[in-house]
Design an enzyme around this catalytic site. Structure first.
Site, PDB file in Angstrom:
ATOM      1  N   GLN A 103       5.542 -15.442  -0.180  1.00  0.00           N
ATOM      2  CA  GLN A 103       6.116 -13.728  -0.232  1.00  0.00           C
ATOM      3  C   GLN A 103       4.517 -13.320   0.397  1.00  0.00           C
ATOM      4  O   GLN A 103       4.233 -12.148   0.722  1.00  0.00           O
ATOM      5  CB  GLN A 103       6.425 -13.541  -1.480  1.00  0.00           C
ATOM      6  CG  GLN A 103       7.352 -13.824  -2.005  1.00  0.00           C
ATOM      7  CD  GLN A 103       7.728 -12.715  -3.405  1.00  0.00           C
ATOM      8  OE1 GLN A 103       7.773 -12.559  -4.032  1.00  0.00           O
ATOM      9  NE2 GLN A 103       7.706 -14.832  -4.549  1.00  0.00           N
ATOM     10  N   ASP A 106      -0.856 -13.965   3.135  1.00  0.00           N
ATOM     11  CA  ASP A 106      -2.295 -14.158   3.685  1.00  0.00           C
ATOM     12  C   ASP A 106      -2.924 -15.358   4.291  1.00  0.00           C
ATOM     13  O   ASP A 106      -4.310 -15.656   4.985  1.00  0.00           O
ATOM     14  CB  ASP A 106      -3.418 -14.969   2.445  1.00  0.00           C
ATOM     15  CG  ASP A 106      -2.276 -15.564   2.185  1.00  0.00           C
ATOM     16  OD1 ASP A 106      -2.661 -15.253   0.526  1.00  0.00           O
ATOM     17  OD2 ASP A 106      -2.179 -16.271   2.209  1.00  0.00           O
ATOM     18  N   HIS A 121       7.538 -11.348   3.839  1.00  0.00           N
ATOM     19  CA  HIS A 121       6.374 -10.151   4.126  1.00  0.00           C
ATOM     20  C   HIS A 121       5.455 -10.292   4.982  1.00  0.00           C
ATOM     21  O   HIS A 121       5.085  -9.281   5.116  1.00  0.00           O
ATOM     22  CB  HIS A 121       5.630  -9.816   2.983  1.00  0.00           C
ATOM     23  CG  HIS A 121       6.636 -10.081   1.896  1.00  0.00           C
ATOM     24  ND1 HIS A 121       6.275 -10.357   0.304  1.00  0.00           N
ATOM     25  CD2 HIS A 121       8.380  -9.735   1.426  1.00  0.00           C
ATOM     26  CE1 HIS A 121       7.528 -10.341  -0.331  1.00  0.00           C
ATOM     27  NE2 HIS A 121       8.827  -9.745   0.571  1.00  0.00           N
ATOM     28  N   CYS A 129       3.325  -3.300  17.274  1.00  0.00           N
ATOM     29  CA  CYS A 129       3.625  -1.877  17.662  1.00  0.00           C
ATOM     30  C   CYS A 129       4.142  -0.974  17.176  1.00  0.00           C
ATOM     31  O   CYS A 129       5.751  -1.379  16.808  1.00  0.00           O
ATOM     32  CB  CYS A 129       3.652  -1.499  19.250  1.00  0.00           C
ATOM     33  SG  CYS A 129       4.327   0.045  19.822  1.00  0.00           S
ATOM     34  N   CYS A 148      -1.180  -0.116  21.691  1.00  0.00           N
ATOM     35  CA  CYS A 148      -0.180  -1.436  22.408  1.00  0.00           C
ATOM     36  C   CYS A 148      -0.472  -1.498  23.885  1.00  0.00           C
ATOM     37  O   CYS A 148      -0.940   0.237  24.463  1.00  0.00           O
ATOM     38  CB  CYS A 148       1.198  -0.789  21.748  1.00  0.00           C
ATOM     39  SG  CYS A 148       2.059  -1.734  23.145  1.00  0.00           S
ATOM     40  N   CYS A 151       2.706   0.302  25.738  1.00  0.00           N
ATOM     41  CA  CYS A 151       3.739   0.561  25.667  1.00  0.00           C
ATOM     42  C   CYS A 151       2.586   2.018  25.265  1.00  0.00           C
ATOM     43  O   CYS A 151       2.624   3.852  25.566  1.00  0.00           O
ATOM     44  CB  CYS A 151       4.720   0.997  25.125  1.00  0.00           C
ATOM     45  SG  CYS A 151       4.455   1.432  23.307  1.00  0.00           S
ATOM     46  N   GLY A 188       4.335 -19.724  -8.029  1.00  0.00           N
ATOM     47  CA  GLY A 188       2.759 -17.654  -8.612  1.00  0.00           C
ATOM     48  C   GLY A 188       4.446 -17.211  -7.736  1.00  0.00           C
ATOM     49  O   GLY A 188       2.801 -16.267  -7.074  1.00  0.00           O
ATOM     50  N   ASN A 214       4.040 -21.598 -13.344  1.00  0.00           N
ATOM     51  CA  ASN A 214       3.296 -20.324 -13.443  1.00  0.00           C
ATOM     52  C   ASN A 214       2.650 -20.833 -14.112  1.00  0.00           C
ATOM     53  O   ASN A 214       2.959 -21.085 -15.505  1.00  0.00           O
ATOM     54  CB  ASN A 214       4.458 -20.122 -12.741  1.00  0.00           C
ATOM     55  CG  ASN A 214       3.563 -18.266 -13.483  1.00  0.00           C
ATOM     56  OD1 ASN A 214       2.982 -18.114 -13.911  1.00  0.00           O
ATOM     57  ND2 ASN A 214       4.391 -17.273 -11.921  1.00  0.00           N
TER      58      ASN A 214
HETATM   59  N1  APR Z   1      -1.023 -21.058 -10.248  1.00  0.00           N
HETATM   60  C1  APR Z   1       0.676 -20.783 -10.212  1.00  0.00           C
HETATM   61  N2  APR Z   1       1.121 -19.492 -10.496  1.00  0.00           N
HETATM   62  C2  APR Z   1      -0.393 -18.357 -10.834  1.00  0.00           C
HETATM   63  C3  APR Z   1      -1.905 -18.465 -10.720  1.00  0.00           C
HETATM   64  C4  APR Z   1      -1.536 -19.984 -10.616  1.00  0.00           C
HETATM   65  N3  APR Z   1      -2.839 -20.468 -10.215  1.00  0.00           N
HETATM   66  N4  APR Z   1      -2.392 -18.351 -11.065  1.00  0.00           N
HETATM   67  C5  APR Z   1      -1.306 -16.034 -11.498  1.00  0.00           C
HETATM   68  N5  APR Z   1      -0.326 -17.225 -11.035  1.00  0.00           N
HETATM   69  C6  APR Z   1       0.941 -16.077 -11.344  1.00  0.00           C
HETATM   70  C7  APR Z   1       1.278 -15.019 -12.625  1.00  0.00           C
HETATM   71  O1  APR Z   1       1.343 -15.062 -13.765  1.00  0.00           O
HETATM   72  C8  APR Z   1       2.280 -14.752 -11.753  1.00  0.00           C
HETATM   73  O2  APR Z   1       3.385 -14.368 -12.409  1.00  0.00           O
HETATM   74  O3  APR Z   1       1.578 -15.704  -9.823  1.00  0.00           O
HETATM   75  C9  APR Z   1       2.210 -14.358 -10.425  1.00  0.00           C
HETATM   76  C10 APR Z   1       1.842 -13.942  -9.646  1.00  0.00           C
HETATM   77  O4  APR Z   1       3.251 -12.849  -9.485  1.00  0.00           O
HETATM   78  P1  APR Z   1       2.623 -11.517  -8.519  1.00  0.00           P
HETATM   79  O5  APR Z   1       1.541 -10.367  -8.542  1.00  0.00           O
HETATM   80  O6  APR Z   1       3.851 -10.504  -8.974  1.00  0.00           O
HETATM   81  O7  APR Z   1       3.173 -11.545  -7.117  1.00  0.00           O
HETATM   82  P2  APR Z   1       3.913 -11.918  -6.314  1.00  0.00           P
HETATM   83  O8  APR Z   1       5.312 -12.830  -7.028  1.00  0.00           O
HETATM   84  O9  APR Z   1       3.742 -12.618  -5.193  1.00  0.00           O
HETATM   85  O10 APR Z   1       4.585 -10.441  -5.774  1.00  0.00           O
HETATM   86  C11 APR Z   1       5.552  -9.909  -4.871  1.00  0.00           C
HETATM   87  O11 APR Z   1       5.390  -7.933  -4.615  1.00  0.00           O
HETATM   88  O12 APR Z   1       3.179  -6.879  -4.565  1.00  0.00           O
HETATM   89  C12 APR Z   1       4.493  -6.841  -3.705  1.00  0.00           C
HETATM   90  O13 APR Z   1       4.622  -8.108  -1.623  1.00  0.00           O
HETATM   91  C13 APR Z   1       4.048  -8.386  -2.571  1.00  0.00           C
HETATM   92  O14 APR Z   1       4.798 -10.268  -1.877  1.00  0.00           O
HETATM   93  C14 APR Z   1       4.454  -9.499  -3.156  1.00  0.00           C
HETATM   94  C15 APR Z   1       5.327  -8.910  -3.958  1.00  0.00           C
END
Ligand code: APR
Length: 241
Positions: A103, A106, A121, A129, A148, A151, A188, A214
């Site tokens: 997701q 980066d 994502h 474009c 672009c 175009c 994560g 997590n």
């Molecule tokens: N290792 C593993 N997990 C971790 C760590 C770590 N070192 N540090 C934090 N986390 C966990 C947090 O506990 C949390 O559950 O990573 C998770 C991050 O959750 P979000 O911030 O909600 O990110 P994500 O799930 O990727 O969000 C999904 O939402 O905002 C949109 O498009 C954006 O891709 C993103 C999508």
């Protein structure tokens, strides 16, 4: 200290097809702010990230959207992959059938050596474009082009913004791999943003063994056969060795 169960060890050592779904947490140890749990949440000039990162904002104020993404690129440009990214990259040579779905926008998985990453994502190092959807690599740090070539219309970040659909076909590609995998790691992610959060459900329904990594419980913890509580950069290398 978290340990790897003999069940997971056995399945990991014998697996052919493995799928990994990652979220912002896999990049947290690299210094990338997460959106929700764990790390600090992002606000830009008083605007919550889901406002400045929205399709409506592209229509209303594209320069402001670019300013926000230029700022994020400038941050990301100084950061490097962490042991979680490198461990996951090594799995593409370990398992005959390996799929990495992220997701994250980066690009740190690719920087760590991961190939054929399914980017649900989009990617912050690309522009697209608004009209003909031509894509441009903007990772070289030179001044970012705004029009672009083919175009002449304006370019926007090639990321999925709030209120937008995923790129056509990309979720189906990930879902096909989820249906075929024996082992699915959820690393994560808070598991609340769909359709990405639906992938582990698809994998489990097809008989896969689900393992979450997590430091906190998430919306997907209850679905998983095993939950490894801790930092991805510490836990994932325990599996590979
Ligand atoms: N290792 C593993 N997990 C971790 C760590 C770590 N070192 N540090 C934090 N986390 C966990 C947090 O506990 C949390 O559950 O990573 C998770 C991050 O959750 P979000 O911030 O909600 O990110 P994500 O799930 O990727 O969000 C999904 O939402 O905002 C949109 O498009 C954006 O891709 C993103 C999508």
């Amino acid at each position: 200290m978290q340990t790897i169960s003999s069940e997971l060890r056995r399945r990991f050592d014998n697996a052919n097809s493995v799928l990994v779904l990652t979220g912002a947490g896999v990049s947290a140890e690299s210094g990338v702010p997460t959106f929700r749990g764990g790390g600090n949440t992002a606000v830009w000039k008083g605007m919550p990230f889901n406002v400045i990162s929205s399709a409506r904002m592209v229509g209303r104020d594209l320069p402001a959207v670019w300013e926000w993404f230029d700022y994020r690129r400038s941050l990301l440009g100084t950061l490097a992959p962490n042991p979680a990214h490198y461990e996951i990259a090594s799995w593409q040579d370990r398992f005959p059938d390996f799929t990495l779905v992220t997701q994250n926008i980066d690009g740190l998985h690719q920087q760590a050596g991961s190939k054929n990453v399914i980017e649900l994502h989009g990617n912050i190092w690309r522009a697209r474009c608004i009209n003909c959807h031509a894509r441009y690599d903007i990772s070289n740090g030179d001044s970012r082009r705004s029009e672009c070539v083919s175009c002449g219309d304006r370019l926007r970040p090639d990321v999925v913004l709030f209120g937008e659909m995923l790129p056509p076909g990309i979720f189906e590609q990930a879902a096909d791999s989820a249906r075929d995998c024996e082992l699915c790691f959820v690393v994560g992610t808070s598991g609340i943003v769909y359709p990405a959060a639906g992938l582990p459900e698809i994998a489990k329904a097809a008989g896969a063994y689900l393992c979450e990594v997590n430091p906190e419980r998430t919306a997907l913890s209850g679905l998983c056969h095993e939950v490894l509580t801790g930092q991805a950069g510490e836990i994932l290398p325990m599996l590979g060795h």
